[in-house]
Design an enzyme around this catalytic site. Sequence first.
Site, short mmCIF file in Angstrom:
data_model
loop_
_atom_site.label_atom_id
_atom_site.label_comp_id
_atom_site.label_asym_id
_atom_site.label_seq_id
_atom_site.Cartn_x
_atom_site.Cartn_y
_atom_site.Cartn_z
CE LYS A 112 -4.41 -1.66 1.62
NZ LYS A 112 -5.54 -1.51 2.51
CE LYS A 195 -6.75 -7.07 -2.32
NZ LYS A 195 -8.13 -6.60 -2.16
CE LYS A 198 -11.29 0.33 0.59
NZ LYS A 198 -11.25 -0.96 1.29
#
Length: 332
Positions: A112, A195, A198
């Site tokens: 992230k 994957k 969002k």
Amino acid sequence: RPRALSGIQPTAGSFHLGNYLGAIRQYVALQETHDAFYMVVDLHAITVPQDPAALRANTRLAAAQLLASGLDPDRCTLFIQSHVPEHAQLAWVMNCLTGFGEASRMTQFKDKTAKQGADRATVGLFTYPILQVADILLYQANHVPVGEDQRQHVELTRDIAERFNGRFGDTFTIPAPHIVKETGKIYDLQDPAIKMSKSASTPKGIISLLDEPKVSAKKIKSAVTDTETEIRYDEEKKPGVSNLLTIYSTLTGTTIADLERKYEGKGYGALKTELAEVLVEWVTPFRERTQEYLADPETLDGILARGAEKARAVASDTLARAYDKVGFLPAK
Ligand code: ATP
Ligand code: MG
């Protein structure tokens, strides 16, 4: 009955198909066999900047979607994480039991922060997995229904629980991840190497459950496949087609083998057109049910208030025992 616990972030807009197939479907199934606790994790949401009014609206929206997916407040405990202060209270203890190096090895944090660099992330994003440790242990959960990407965080939870038990005496149940092999990782429709997510998917790569059904149908029809024509499940060589077969199989309850037979000699176009129809048939009533819950916020908030009360009864008991074990002087 064994206990189950899981949490889902209040996503802006709506949940995506990966959330539903990987996690929420399992929440619904485990209501029947487990003493199940499910929460909208607003504390986790603020690890990245949130607009306060939007966060509040998205929290209700998340709860409405969980109910529309089939969670039944009479068969499970559904609540909002911040309504149960014990999560933050136990998380501090868990922070003090986790090594800095150990936390630094969490791959989700690395993923992230890969783009903008770890220096620009909040400390909250860094300790997010440790809050998750507290989330799970507070309910003495045996099973944690999640997608494959959360496996490492559940492993961390097991390690910390064993550490606590070893140091202070038996206190916490050691949880196991409940990950369904077939649907633990649903892939991005435009990039079947990553994957569906969002935060990482492009709009065309992600099916948002509350989008206009027509928009979702179009995304299925333009999903990336490969240059062959054969409809066959092969994760390595045909990740795009395999992903579509997984989605189709799970939404209809048809086996992949039956689908391969059904589409023998037919092209990708036929598979996509029919999967788009299946999806439209599923999302249309889902959207309606979500709107019904949103149209009656008093009932929704009542469900959440009852859920928080049930959750707190369990969480406060565990917290008191943990604080006592650690050596905190009880308040008179
Ligand atoms: P983000 O990319 O910001 O982490 P997300 O798309 O992973 O968001 P979360 O709210 O973090 O959404 O995940 C909620 C649940 O859905 C978790 O149990 C997670 O493992 C599961 N999940 C998320 N994406 C997928 C996916 N593509 N396939 C299967 N399960 C998934
Ligand atoms: Mg995630």
